[in-house]
Structure formats: C-alpha cells, structure tokens
Design a protein around this motif. Structure first.
Motif, PDB file in Angstrom:
ATOM      1  N   SER A  61       0.801  -1.230   0.000  1.00 27.51           N
ATOM      2  CA  SER A  61       0.000   0.000   0.000  1.00 27.51           C
ATOM      3  C   SER A  61       0.832   1.277   0.000  1.00 27.51           C
ATOM      4  O   SER A  61       0.303   2.358  -0.260  1.00 27.51           O
ATOM      5  N   GLU A  62       2.122   1.184   0.297  1.00 24.39           N
ATOM      6  CA  GLU A  62       2.983   2.365   0.325  1.00 24.39           C
ATOM      7  C   GLU A  62       4.169   2.155  -0.615  1.00 24.39           C
ATOM      8  O   GLU A  62       5.130   1.444  -0.284  1.00 24.39           O
ATOM      9  N   ALA A  63       4.105   2.744  -1.791  1.00 21.63           N
ATOM     10  CA  ALA A  63       5.172   2.589  -2.786  1.00 21.63           C
ATOM     11  C   ALA A  63       6.340   3.507  -2.461  1.00 21.63           C
ATOM     12  O   ALA A  63       6.148   4.681  -2.122  1.00 21.63           O
ATOM     13  N   LEU A  64       7.557   2.993  -2.569  1.00 19.57           N
ATOM     14  CA  LEU A  64       8.738   3.813  -2.339  1.00 19.57           C
ATOM     15  C   LEU A  64       8.950   4.812  -3.469  1.00 19.57           C
ATOM     16  O   LEU A  64       9.445   5.919  -3.252  1.00 19.57           O
ATOM     17  N   ILE A  65       8.602   4.403  -4.683  1.00 20.35           N
ATOM     18  CA  ILE A  65       8.629   5.286  -5.844  1.00 20.35           C
ATOM     19  C   ILE A  65       7.227   5.241  -6.440  1.00 20.35           C
ATOM     20  O   ILE A  65       6.698   4.159  -6.694  1.00 20.35           O
ATOM     21  N   GLU A  68       2.776   6.073 -10.615  1.00 24.27           N
ATOM     22  CA  GLU A  68       2.581   6.882 -11.823  1.00 24.27           C
ATOM     23  C   GLU A  68       3.888   7.323 -12.453  1.00 24.27           C
ATOM     24  O   GLU A  68       3.928   7.664 -13.644  1.00 24.27           O
ATOM     25  N   ARG A  69       4.985   7.304 -11.676  1.00 17.52           N
ATOM     26  CA  ARG A  69       6.262   7.858 -12.151  1.00 17.52           C
ATOM     27  C   ARG A  69       7.261   6.808 -12.594  1.00 17.52           C
ATOM     28  O   ARG A  69       8.299   7.158 -13.154  1.00 17.52           O
ATOM     29  N   ASP A  70       6.988   5.532 -12.370  1.00 14.57           N
ATOM     30  CA  ASP A  70       8.055   4.546 -12.532  1.00 14.57           C
ATOM     31  C   ASP A  70       7.497   3.220 -13.037  1.00 14.57           C
ATOM     32  O   ASP A  70       6.650   2.596 -12.386  1.00 14.57           O
ATOM     33  N   GLU A  71       7.993   2.750 -14.184  1.00 16.25           N
ATOM     34  CA  GLU A  71       7.465   1.514 -14.739  1.00 16.25           C
ATOM     35  C   GLU A  71       7.924   0.278 -13.971  1.00 16.25           C
ATOM     36  O   GLU A  71       7.270  -0.767 -14.035  1.00 16.25           O
ATOM     37  N   VAL A  72       9.016   0.382 -13.227  1.00 13.50           N
ATOM     38  CA  VAL A  72       9.424  -0.743 -12.392  1.00 13.50           C
ATOM     39  C   VAL A  72       8.445  -0.910 -11.230  1.00 13.50           C
ATOM     40  O   VAL A  72       8.056  -2.032 -10.877  1.00 13.50           O
ATOM     41  N   ASN A 298      22.067   9.169 -10.636  1.00 15.34           N
ATOM     42  CA  ASN A 298      21.176  10.144  -9.996  1.00 15.34           C
ATOM     43  C   ASN A 298      19.720   9.804 -10.284  1.00 15.34           C
ATOM     44  O   ASN A 298      18.892  10.672 -10.589  1.00 15.34           O
ATOM     45  N   ALA A 299      19.399   8.501 -10.147  1.00  9.31           N
ATOM     46  CA  ALA A 299      18.071   8.006 -10.502  1.00  9.31           C
ATOM     47  C   ALA A 299      17.508   7.098  -9.411  1.00  9.31           C
ATOM     48  O   ALA A 299      16.779   6.149  -9.697  1.00  9.31           O
ATOM     49  N   HIS A 300      17.851   7.404  -8.157  1.00  9.63           N
ATOM     50  CA  HIS A 300      17.475   6.522  -7.044  1.00  9.63           C
ATOM     51  C   HIS A 300      16.248   6.995  -6.279  1.00  9.63           C
ATOM     52  O   HIS A 300      15.722   6.264  -5.426  1.00  9.63           O
ATOM     53  N   HIS A 301      15.779   8.228  -6.532  1.00  4.67           N
ATOM     54  CA  HIS A 301      14.577   8.767  -5.902  1.00  4.67           C
ATOM     55  C   HIS A 301      14.662   8.764  -4.377  1.00  4.67           C
ATOM     56  O   HIS A 301      13.633   8.655  -3.695  1.00  4.67           O
ATOM     57  N   GLY A 302      15.857   8.827  -3.826  1.00  2.00           N
ATOM     58  CA  GLY A 302      16.010   8.817  -2.379  1.00  2.00           C
ATOM     59  C   GLY A 302      15.891   7.458  -1.737  1.00  2.00           C
ATOM     60  O   GLY A 302      15.886   7.343  -0.505  1.00  2.00           O
ATOM     61  N   VAL A 303      15.820   6.413  -2.547  1.00  2.00           N
ATOM     62  CA  VAL A 303      15.735   5.038  -2.044  1.00  2.00           C
ATOM     63  C   VAL A 303      17.149   4.514  -1.813  1.00  2.00           C
ATOM     64  O   VAL A 303      18.049   4.762  -2.628  1.00  2.00           O
ATOM     65  N   ASP A 304      17.360   3.798  -0.721  1.00  2.00           N
ATOM     66  CA  ASP A 304      18.695   3.266  -0.432  1.00  2.00           C
ATOM     67  C   ASP A 304      19.137   2.310  -1.525  1.00  2.00           C
ATOM     68  O   ASP A 304      18.319   1.698  -2.230  1.00  2.00           O
ATOM     69  N   ALA A 310      17.424  -4.565  -5.161  1.00  2.00           N
ATOM     70  CA  ALA A 310      16.404  -5.616  -5.103  1.00  2.00           C
ATOM     71  C   ALA A 310      15.308  -5.370  -6.135  1.00  2.00           C
ATOM     72  O   ALA A 310      14.766  -6.318  -6.730  1.00  2.00           O
ATOM     73  N   ARG A 311      14.984  -4.109  -6.361  1.00  2.00           N
ATOM     74  CA  ARG A 311      13.967  -3.793  -7.373  1.00  2.00           C
ATOM     75  C   ARG A 311      14.420  -4.195  -8.782  1.00  2.00           C
ATOM     76  O   ARG A 311      13.589  -4.520  -9.636  1.00  2.00           O
ATOM     77  N   ALA A 312      15.728  -4.187  -9.026  1.00  2.00           N
ATOM     78  CA  ALA A 312      16.226  -4.645 -10.327  1.00  2.00           C
ATOM     79  C   ALA A 312      15.874  -6.106 -10.567  1.00  2.00           C
ATOM     80  O   ALA A 312      15.718  -6.539 -11.716  1.00  2.00           O
ATOM     81  N   TYR A 313      15.736  -6.868  -9.487  1.00  2.00           N
ATOM     82  CA  TYR A 313      15.418  -8.287  -9.636  1.00  2.00           C
ATOM     83  C   TYR A 313      13.983  -8.501 -10.110  1.00  2.00           C
ATOM     84  O   TYR A 313      13.671  -9.542 -10.710  1.00  2.00           O
ATOM     85  N   ALA A 314      13.102  -7.530  -9.852  1.00  2.00           N
ATOM     86  CA  ALA A 314      11.759  -7.613 -10.422  1.00  2.00           C
ATOM     87  C   ALA A 314      11.819  -7.485 -11.940  1.00  2.00           C
ATOM     88  O   ALA A 314      11.078  -8.163 -12.666  1.00  2.00           O
ATOM     89  N   VAL A 315      12.704  -6.614 -12.423  1.00  2.00           N
ATOM     90  CA  VAL A 315      12.898  -6.484 -13.868  1.00  2.00           C
ATOM     91  C   VAL A 315      13.428  -7.803 -14.435  1.00  2.00           C
ATOM     92  O   VAL A 315      12.903  -8.326 -15.431  1.00  2.00           O
ATOM     93  N   ALA A 316      14.437  -8.357 -13.801  1.00  2.00           N
ATOM     94  CA  ALA A 316      15.014  -9.615 -14.277  1.00  2.00           C
ATOM     95  C   ALA A 316      13.974 -10.735 -14.274  1.00  2.00           C
ATOM     96  O   ALA A 316      13.859 -11.508 -15.235  1.00  2.00           O
ATOM     97  N   ARG A 317      13.217 -10.825 -13.189  1.00  2.00           N
ATOM     98  CA  ARG A 317      12.238 -11.908 -13.047  1.00  2.00           C
ATOM     99  C   ARG A 317      11.199 -11.884 -14.161  1.00  2.00           C
ATOM    100  O   ARG A 317      10.726 -12.933 -14.598  1.00  2.00           O
ATOM    101  N   ARG A 318      10.868 -10.688 -14.611  1.00  7.76           N
ATOM    102  CA  ARG A 318       9.858 -10.543 -15.676  1.00  7.76           C
ATOM    103  C   ARG A 318      10.245 -11.297 -16.946  1.00  7.76           C
ATOM    104  O   ARG A 318       9.381 -11.762 -17.700  1.00  7.76           O
ATOM    105  N   PHE A 319      11.559 -11.481 -17.191  1.00  7.45           N
ATOM    106  CA  PHE A 319      12.009 -12.018 -18.473  1.00  7.45           C
ATOM    107  C   PHE A 319      12.597 -13.430 -18.373  1.00  7.45           C
ATOM    108  O   PHE A 319      13.261 -13.895 -19.301  1.00  7.45           O
ATOM    109  N   GLN A 320      12.366 -14.114 -17.274  1.00  8.72           N
ATOM    110  CA  GLN A 320      12.734 -15.533 -17.126  1.00  8.72           C
ATOM    111  C   GLN A 320      14.173 -15.806 -17.584  1.00  8.72           C
ATOM    112  O   GLN A 320      14.417 -16.573 -18.505  1.00  8.72           O
TER     113      GLN A 320
END
Length: 461
Positions: A61-65, A68-72, A298-304, A310-320
């Motif tokens: 329920s609480e998105a870090l990014i 509406e702003r981020d396709e990931v 300079n594309a981290h949106h204040g996220v550690d 870890a969010r990059a792994y969602a991208v990887a997972r999408r493509f098997q």
C-alpha cells in the motif's frame, strides 16, 4: 505516513517507509553519499526494530517510488501474486525473518512463495538478518534455469568463463577459453565483454564462440555482453546469438540511463527465442546488476541502494533469465567502501534474488582503489558457495585485463567446488568427463595430461 521507535529515553522518527528502509540498512558508503543513511548506530538499530514490527502488507500500500512515475513500480504492483503471498500475509517483517529461518520454509515452500514476495519485502527482511541468516535461507531456495544445460541444481555451482581481451584478439580469447575449460569453467556461459563495441565486432565474437562450442559439442552457451540494441541488430543480420545480455537497475530512470525499457527487453527476448538455439530449455536472457547503479545515475529517488538493487530483480524476473548476477564491488568504494561492505552486499543481493525466484550468481570482485583485497574475496566466495550461489566468474588470473578490476579466477572456482563438494551443471560435467578433462570420481579431479582433442589443436592449429 511516519514511523517511530523509542530506544531508551529517545524516540527516533522516520518520515515515511522510504526513510525507514534507508535508515535500517547496514552501513555502506553509497547511502552516506546519497544522504539517506542513519546518522548513528543507535538510529540504525531503532530503524531496524521499527522495521521488524512493520506488517508485510504495508509494502503493498505504500510505494517507495510512485506508481505513476516509474514503470518498475508498476511492474512490481501489477505482477504481484496475492495467492502466493497469502501464506505470509499476516506476518510482520520480523516474523517473516523467523519463518524463513524455520523448517517450515523448505525449498518447495520458498518456490511457491516467490511470486508473492516483492523486492521491497525481500530487501526489508534482509536488513534485519545476520550474514548467517542470509546464507541459510538462500541455500534453501531452489531455482534453476536451462538453455543447453541446467543451471542452479542443488550441490552444483557453475562458472562464467570470462575471456576478455583488451584488443579482442582472437588468439588471446581462444587461449583464455582453453585455459578455462581445462579447469572445468564455462558451464554458465562463455561470455565476452567486447573491447570494441559495435555490431560487426559483436557478430565476429559471437561467431567465434559458436564455432568453438559447435566444434567440441560443448553443452554451454555463449554471450557477447554488448548493449541489447546491438544484440537485436546482430540477430537481424543472422548472427548465432545464444543469450541476450543487458545491465539493468531498479528504477525506470536508471534503466533509461542504460538505454533500456521493459518493452525493449521484451523485444530482445522475443528475438532470441525466435532463433530456437536452446537444446534443453529456453531461458535466453543474461542480466547484470550492482548496488549503486541507480545512485550513480542520480536516478534513485532517495531510495537506499540495496533496495534499489532488489527492485532490479523484479525487472530480471519478468524475463525468465538463464543468468543474473550482481557485479558486487565493481562500481567502487564510493558505493561499497571496503571488504566488509562488499561481503555483506554480495550476500544480500544473492539472498534477495533467490527469494524472488531468480537463478542468481555473483561477480565476487573489487576495484583497485577499494579497501579490499583477494582475502576478502575468498571469504565472500566461500560464503556464497555455502549459500548455494548459482554461478561465479572465471577470469584468467582473477585480473580482468580489459575491464581493469579484480574478480575470481578459474583456480578460485575450482577451490570452492573442491572445498564444498560442488560440481558443474550435470550436462557440462558429463562433457568434461567425456573429453578427459576431469576424472569420474566424486572429487572433481582434473586430468594430469592435456586432453587429446585440445592437444591436437595446439599442435596443428
């Protein structure tokens, strides 16, 4: 929504979930550089305790990014499997850690859970885990993938044979390939970072590797680690491409810095699948990641940086993918300062990716200006072997003379296999035995003499 936790007489305030996650992260130089790290060890502990009490449902329920702003973010939200998540939906982050360490969380349970875990959940629980926790849970995760062999089976560790050359010299590359094969390396992929990165050169290198693999009937796959658009162009020109490579990150803006979008990656995957070159499977993608890539763009949106990773792994997972690996110490000490930070980051990355269902490897590496050395890498390599790491790198002498960084050698991979009783992919192991490179006993013993097939090449060209 803010969060707080009291330590003694002092109450620490965290303005939102993004701030809480950053403050709870074990210390690393990149988060200090970004200005998001905890200001003291006490504040870090307060954040970790607050995070441990946080229900896992909050991450839905609480998105870090913002969505509406981020396709990931949209990918993470839109592909979340609520049915898989149901098993742990009632837990807090701290309870989730306890469940992951319990006997109830066996390989089958973790496989079933993976589609229900978001990257942020995986990152959060990793922040309150010790090194031994990261190792134990990752070891229980059973993730495998297939192209010409089977990667990721229990009791096995594969290697990427990395024969880079500063001028892409064919003889130099071939010598490194031979060297690696004689040490049992190369079952994950024979993968070249090209010094000259253009489509004709990509085609030359792919064709060379294809000829070697075909000549000796090696059950492995090749890859030239060029930009995805070059690989698509090479496929369109009839090049014998096995795997499509791309560096990826955990935000849309960071991926834009790499020149990629999710739709472009899908196009590349479809192009590779159309060739039908796999013999035992159709996992055709190879992704590399690394903590700090979003911050460096300079594309981290204040996220550690660890949560971005870890969010990059969602991208990887999408493509098997067939292969994913964190190039853990490659960006430099600005992001991971020393051996201790590199060790922790490598184990975090491996744990998070495995929990999300990826066949995860690690480039156990560092740059020459980091406060790290090969002893640190030996420790990380050994811990990753114990954790069931899918693959590591095999670089001649551990010194990549084209990329100018320190990684792991063919000897290092042989060490960890022998020390922990690990073997290559089964199809590749059988080929090594057939070729006379190793003997058939359980100790993965190298042959004393140069195999006849390779000896003939050296004598006659």
């Amino acid at each position: 929504m803010g969060y707080s936790h009291q330590v003694g007489s002092k109450t620490y305030q965290f303005r939102d979930l993004k701030d809480l996650m950053a403050k709870a992260t074990p210390a690393r130089s990149g988060d200090y550089l970004a200005g998001v790290a905890a200001g003291s060890a006490e504040e870090r502990v307060a954040a970790q305790m607050a995070l441990a009490d946080l229900p896992l449902r909050v991450f839905l329920s609480e998105a870090l990014i913002p969505y509406e702003r981020d396709e990931v973010t949209r990918l993470i939200v839109d592909t979340h499997d609520a049915a898989a998540f149901a098993r742990v939906a009632h837990l807090t982050v701290g309870d989730f850690r306890n469940w992951l360490l319990s006997d109830a969380a066996d390989g089958a349970a973790l496989t079933a859970l993976a589609p229900g875990v978001t990257p942020e959940m995986a990152a959060a629980v990793s922040k309150i885990m010790r090194v031994q926790d990261l190792v134990l849970v990752a070891r229980k995760c059973e993730v495998f993938a297939r192209f010409r062999n089977t990667i990721g089976l229990s009791g096995r560790m594969s290697t990427r044979l990395q024969p880079n050359h500063p001028t892409d010299d064919a003889s130099g590359i071939a010598a490194s390939v031979l060297d690696g094969l004689l040490y049992g390396s190369g079952d994950a992929v024979i993968g070249i970072n090209p010094a000259t990165d253009n489509v004709p050169q990509v085609i030359n290198l792919v064709s060379m590797l294809d000829e070697i693999i075909a000549r000796y009937a090696i059950p492995t796959q090749s890859c030239v680690l060029t930009h995805v658009t070059n690989t698509i162009a090479a496929i369109e020109r009839g090049a014998p491409v096995d795997l499509v490579f791309q560096s990826i990150a955990g935000t849309e803006a960071a991926n834009a810095g790499f020149g990629v979008t999710l739709s472009l990656l899908d196009e590349a995957r479809q192009a590779a699948l159309s060739l039908g070159r796999g013999t035992v499977g159709s996992n055709v993608m190879y992704f590399e990641t690394g903590q700090g890539s979003a911050l460096s763009a300079n594309a981290h949106h204040g996220v550690d940086q660890q949560t971005c990773e870890a969010r990059a792994y969602a991208v990887a997972r999408r493509f098997q993918p067939l292969l994913v690996n964190s190039v853990v110490g490659f960006i430099g000490p600005e992001y991971l300062y020393d051996g201790k930070q590199i060790l922790r980051a490598g184990l975090e990355d491996h744990f998070c990716a495995k929990l999300l269902g990826l066949p995860m490897g690690c480039d156990v590496c560092y740059t020459n200006h980091a406060e790290a050395d090969q002893d640190d890498m030996d420790v990380l390599l050994t811990m990753l072997g114990a954790a069931g790491c899918t693959f590591v790198m095999g670089v001649p002498g551990s010194d990549d003379i084209m990329l100018n960084y320190q990684s792991t050698s063919f000897h290092d991979a042989l060490y960890v296999r022998r020390a922990l009783g690990l073997k290559p992919a089964p199809e590749f192991e059988a080929w090594l035995q057939t070729m006379g490179i190793v003997t058939g006993d359980a100790r993965f013993t190298l042959a004393d003499a140069l195999p006849a097939a390779f000896n003939k090449v050296l004598l006659h060209g």
